[in-house]
Design a protein around this motif. Structure first.
Motif, PDB file in Angstrom:
ATOM      1  N   GLY A 347       0.796  -1.219   0.000  1.00 26.81           N
ATOM      2  CA  GLY A 347       0.000   0.000   0.000  1.00 26.81           C
ATOM      3  C   GLY A 347       0.828   1.268   0.000  1.00 26.81           C
ATOM      4  N   ASN A 348       2.121   1.152  -0.295  1.00 26.85           N
ATOM      5  CA  ASN A 348       3.034   2.287  -0.347  1.00 26.85           C
ATOM      6  C   ASN A 348       2.466   3.406  -1.223  1.00 26.85           C
ATOM      7  OD1 ASN A 348       5.520   3.702  -1.748  1.00 26.85           O
ATOM      8  ND2 ASN A 348       6.301   2.830   0.153  1.00 26.85           N
ATOM      9  N   ALA A 349       2.673   4.656  -0.810  1.00 26.46           N
ATOM     10  CA  ALA A 349       2.014   5.785  -1.487  1.00 26.46           C
ATOM     11  C   ALA A 349       2.990   6.712  -2.205  1.00 26.46           C
ATOM     12  CB  ALA A 349       1.197   6.585  -0.481  1.00 26.46           C
ATOM     13  N   ARG A 350       4.021   6.164  -2.804  1.00 26.93           N
ATOM     14  CA  ARG A 350       4.949   7.022  -3.553  1.00 26.93           C
ATOM     15  C   ARG A 350       4.210   7.750  -4.685  1.00 26.93           C
ATOM     16  NH1 ARG A 350      10.778   5.570  -3.263  1.00 26.93           N
ATOM     17  NH2 ARG A 350      11.022   3.879  -1.754  1.00 26.93           N
ATOM     18  N   PRO A 351       4.655   8.971  -5.002  1.00 29.39           N
ATOM     19  CA  PRO A 351       3.978   9.760  -6.048  1.00 29.39           C
ATOM     20  C   PRO A 351       4.460   9.368  -7.443  1.00 29.39           C
ATOM     21  CG  PRO A 351       5.771  11.035  -5.103  1.00 29.39           C
ATOM     22  CD  PRO A 351       5.724   9.745  -4.322  1.00 29.39           C
ATOM     23  N   VAL A 352       3.969   8.241  -7.923  1.00 29.27           N
ATOM     24  CA  VAL A 352       4.471   7.724  -9.197  1.00 29.27           C
ATOM     25  C   VAL A 352       3.369   7.415 -10.203  1.00 29.27           C
ATOM     26  CG1 VAL A 352       6.376   6.664  -7.928  1.00 29.27           C
ATOM     27  CG2 VAL A 352       4.431   5.255  -8.540  1.00 29.27           C
ATOM     28  N   TRP A 353       2.105   7.467  -9.782  1.00 30.46           N
ATOM     29  CA  TRP A 353       1.053   6.851 -10.577  1.00 30.46           C
ATOM     30  C   TRP A 353       0.403   7.776 -11.597  1.00 30.46           C
ATOM     31  CZ3 TRP A 353       0.841   1.824 -10.908  1.00 30.46           C
ATOM     32  CH2 TRP A 353       1.462   1.093  -9.893  1.00 30.46           C
ATOM     33  N   GLU A 354       0.415   9.083 -11.373  1.00 28.08           N
ATOM     34  CA  GLU A 354      -0.192   9.989 -12.342  1.00 28.08           C
ATOM     35  C   GLU A 354       0.473   9.871 -13.717  1.00 28.08           C
ATOM     36  OE1 GLU A 354      -2.944  11.375 -11.927  1.00 28.08           O
ATOM     37  OE2 GLU A 354      -3.030  12.826 -10.283  1.00 28.08           O
ATOM     38  N   LEU A 355       1.777   9.798 -13.734  1.00 28.18           N
ATOM     39  CA  LEU A 355       2.515   9.695 -14.985  1.00 28.18           C
ATOM     40  C   LEU A 355       2.109   8.445 -15.754  1.00 28.18           C
ATOM     41  CD1 LEU A 355       6.322  10.323 -15.442  1.00 28.18           C
ATOM     42  CD2 LEU A 355       5.293   8.238 -16.288  1.00 28.18           C
ATOM     43  N   ILE A 356       2.072   7.307 -15.080  1.00 24.94           N
ATOM     44  CA  ILE A 356       1.754   6.036 -15.738  1.00 24.94           C
ATOM     45  C   ILE A 356       0.298   6.029 -16.209  1.00 24.94           C
ATOM     46  CG2 ILE A 356       1.705   3.525 -15.456  1.00 24.94           C
ATOM     47  CD1 ILE A 356       3.762   3.897 -13.161  1.00 24.94           C
ATOM     48  N   GLN A 396      12.038  10.057  -5.996  1.00 21.86           N
ATOM     49  CA  GLN A 396      11.295  10.463  -7.185  1.00 21.86           C
ATOM     50  C   GLN A 396      10.957  11.949  -7.035  1.00 21.86           C
ATOM     51  OE1 GLN A 396       9.806   7.496  -5.322  1.00 21.86           O
ATOM     52  NE2 GLN A 396       9.706   9.176  -3.863  1.00 21.86           N
ATOM     53  N   LEU A 397      10.837  12.653  -8.161  1.00 19.84           N
ATOM     54  CA  LEU A 397      10.618  14.092  -8.101  1.00 19.84           C
ATOM     55  C   LEU A 397       9.181  14.440  -7.723  1.00 19.84           C
ATOM     56  CD1 LEU A 397      12.760  15.081 -11.184  1.00 19.84           C
ATOM     57  CD2 LEU A 397      13.212  15.718  -8.800  1.00 19.84           C
ATOM     58  N   GLY A 398       8.211  13.613  -8.151  1.00 20.06           N
ATOM     59  CA  GLY A 398       6.829  13.808  -7.748  1.00 20.06           C
ATOM     60  C   GLY A 398       6.121  14.928  -8.494  1.00 20.06           C
ATOM     61  N   TYR A 399       5.064  15.462  -7.866  1.00 17.84           N
ATOM     62  CA  TYR A 399       4.205  16.521  -8.402  1.00 17.84           C
ATOM     63  C   TYR A 399       3.536  16.103  -9.713  1.00 17.84           C
ATOM     64  CZ  TYR A 399       6.979  19.266  -5.079  1.00 17.84           C
ATOM     65  OH  TYR A 399       7.608  19.721  -3.943  1.00 17.84           O
ATOM     66  N   GLY A 400       3.223  14.819  -9.841  1.00 20.83           N
ATOM     67  CA  GLY A 400       2.661  14.313 -11.086  1.00 20.83           C
ATOM     68  C   GLY A 400       1.276  14.830 -11.406  1.00 20.83           C
ATOM     69  N   THR A 401       0.481  15.182 -10.394  1.00 26.61           N
ATOM     70  CA  THR A 401      -0.858  15.707 -10.672  1.00 26.61           C
ATOM     71  C   THR A 401      -0.760  17.028 -11.430  1.00 26.61           C
ATOM     72  OG1 THR A 401      -1.704  14.636  -8.669  1.00 26.61           O
ATOM     73  CG2 THR A 401      -3.061  16.386  -9.637  1.00 26.61           C
ATOM     74  N   LEU A 402       0.187  17.863 -11.047  1.00 24.99           N
ATOM     75  CA  LEU A 402       0.422  19.119 -11.751  1.00 24.99           C
ATOM     76  C   LEU A 402       1.058  18.893 -13.111  1.00 24.99           C
ATOM     77  CD1 LEU A 402       0.743  22.233 -11.938  1.00 24.99           C
ATOM     78  CD2 LEU A 402       2.936  21.949 -10.734  1.00 24.99           C
ATOM     79  N   THR A 403       2.082  18.053 -13.155  1.00 26.27           N
ATOM     80  CA  THR A 403       2.918  17.985 -14.357  1.00 26.27           C
ATOM     81  C   THR A 403       2.458  16.991 -15.412  1.00 26.27           C
ATOM     82  OG1 THR A 403       4.412  16.342 -13.359  1.00 26.27           O
ATOM     83  CG2 THR A 403       4.949  18.684 -13.013  1.00 26.27           C
ATOM     84  N   CYS A 404       1.723  15.963 -15.020  1.00 28.60           N
ATOM     85  CA  CYS A 404       1.402  14.868 -15.931  1.00 28.60           C
ATOM     86  C   CYS A 404      -0.062  14.774 -16.322  1.00 28.60           C
ATOM     87  CB  CYS A 404       1.827  13.533 -15.317  1.00 28.60           C
ATOM     88  SG  CYS A 404       3.605  13.417 -14.975  1.00 28.60           S
ATOM     89  N   THR A 405      -0.949  15.449 -15.600  1.00 33.91           N
ATOM     90  CA  THR A 405      -2.378  15.303 -15.901  1.00 33.91           C
ATOM     91  C   THR A 405      -2.703  15.855 -17.284  1.00 33.91           C
ATOM     92  OG1 THR A 405      -2.966  15.461 -13.555  1.00 33.91           O
ATOM     93  CG2 THR A 405      -4.717  15.873 -15.164  1.00 33.91           C
ATOM     94  N   LEU A 406      -3.407  15.042 -18.067  1.00 37.89           N
ATOM     95  CA  LEU A 406      -3.829  15.418 -19.412  1.00 37.89           C
ATOM     96  C   LEU A 406      -5.336  15.606 -19.446  1.00 37.89           C
ATOM     97  CD1 LEU A 406      -1.787  12.755 -21.432  1.00 37.89           C
ATOM     98  CD2 LEU A 406      -1.127  15.125 -20.970  1.00 37.89           C
TER      99      LEU A 406
END
Length: 410
Positions: A347-356, A396-406
């Motif tokens: 259940g680890n919550a690293r910020p990696v999933w928005e990009l994928i 990981q650099l993170g902030y995927g919601t800002l940077t990766c959301t399409l």
């Protein structure tokens, strides 16, 4: 006993330097001479690592309009202390990661400053406020003026890989800022080539005798650093070295070794699944970053081998959502035998999933139900310092919601 200790110390501190001397003559010349930067002579896209010019334009537009979830992602960034203009850099001549019996570890100074350089760069690109641009380049200038060596024990390889690709991403953003002088940018590029690249290259090509010795994240972070340095320094050979290893390398960074078994239901078992879920999630972060940086340069590694990475991501997401997945025993060449999937850090919550999620589902229109759910669970994603004060929170650099959301259908 003392002889053994001196041998270990020599190998830890000096082998990367000796191996670096074996690099081709053209690279050797590049390290000692100023870099001739000519954007018209390179085939690379700039900025072209985790973020492109189009991505920054999207972020800027969405945040200015107050559109969700970009706005929540932006608020995560602006509330993080690493993006504050009061941040003070702590550059070192030698960074130690891993106890060598002589020097105390000080690598936290590096990963915190890398996180600050990146966060400040993002704030500048989205807001247009040059105070953040100046903050970012001041951090990178401070480090490029002092850093000469990564040392410690074998863990120094992780420092070279993780902080190498992250630092290169910050610099790739800031290369578009007219206030960063050509000489300072060139000095930063030389630091990446002289301090980080030799360790990345040496690890991938020479350190592993038994290529199963190191788990996937060791290879992947160094592959990410190679690829990022290749783009930042306009060096196609370094870039191609990373791409070739992804496809054909002997170690666990090779996509077919990282997702080493595809089950009948289409789920791809990740190489570190029997170890623990924290490192498995790190694998998602690094493989995702690697594929995204290559995608920015026109290379589709996301889709390589029938979307093999997606199969691995779905496997990892499903298990960490609390559901059962099939598992085959994993054994490496050193006799490590993992007969069951590990529940450690489940259940680890690293910020990696928005990009994928955004690449496979929104961009390519593929089905990824478990990745989709995991991305929703961790949204909005933060960055360095939001998850842990230890090194794992900065892997990981993170902030995927800002940077990766399409946008839908984009």
């Amino acid at each position: 006993m003392r002889a053994n200790y001196l041998c270990v110390l020599f190998c830890t501190l000096f082998l990367p330097i000796l191996f670096a001397a074996a690099c081709e003559k053209s690279r050797e010349t590049l390290l000692v001479a100023p870099l001739a930067i000519n954007d018209h002579d390179t085939t690379f896209v700039h900025p072209g690592l985790l973020h492109t010019a189009a991505a920054f334009e999207r972020m800027k537009t969405k945040v200015a309009a107050g559109t969700e979830p970009w706005l929540s992602g932006w608020n995560k960034l602006t509330s993080n202390a690493h993006s504050s203009t009061s941040w003070t850099a702590s550059p070192q001549a030698i960074v130690y990661r891993g106890a060598d019996g002589v020097h105390p570890e000080n690598y936290s100074l590096l990963f915190n400053d890398v996180a600050a350089a990146y966060a400040s760069a993002l704030r500048w690109k989205v807001s247009g406020d040059e105070v953040y641009a100046k903050q970012s380049i001041s951090i990178m200038n401070a480090w490029s003026a002092q850093l000469t060596l990564l040392a410690g024990n074998n863990d120094s390889v992780l420092a070279a890989g993780l902080y190498g690709y992250e630092f290169a991403n910050a610099a790739e953003i800031m290369r578009t800022y007219k206030g960063w002088s050509a000489s300072d940018l060139a000095r930063f590029q030389r630091m990446m080539l002289k301090v980080f690249y030799p360790v990345n290259h040496t690890f991938i090509t020479r350190w592993e005798r038994c290529m199963g010795h190191y788990y996937a994240n060791w290879d992947l972070c160094n592959m990410c650093s190679l690829l990022a340095i290749g783009v930042l320094c306009d060096d196609r050979d370094i870039y191609n070295e990373a791409i070739t290893y992804f496809k054909y390398g002997a170690g666990n960074g090779n996509i077919k070794n990282a997702v080493y078994y595809v089950h009948d239901d289409g789920l791809g078992q990740w190489q570190e699944s029997g170890r623990d879920q924290g490192h498995t999630m790190l694998g998602m972060a690094l493989m995702g970053a690697f594929c995204e940086m290559a995608w920015s340069q026109g290379d589709d590694l996301y889709g390589y081998d029938d979307n093999r990475f997606l199969k691995g991501a779905e496997y990892v997401a499903k298990y960490n959502l609390g559901q059962d997945v099939p598992y085959v025993a994993y054994t490496n060449c050193l006799g490590v035998n993992q007969t069951v999937i590990s529940e450690a850090s489940r259940g680890n919550a690293r910020p990696v999933w928005e990009l994928i999620y955004n690449h496979y589902v929104k961009l390519k229109g593929l089905s990824a139900p478990y990745t989709t759910q995991y991305a929703a669970n961790v949204r909005p994603e933060g960055g360095g310092g939001n998850y842990s004060s230890g090194s794992g929170g900065y892997d990981q650099l993170g902030y995927g919601t800002l940077t990766c959301t399409l946008d839908d259908g984009q």
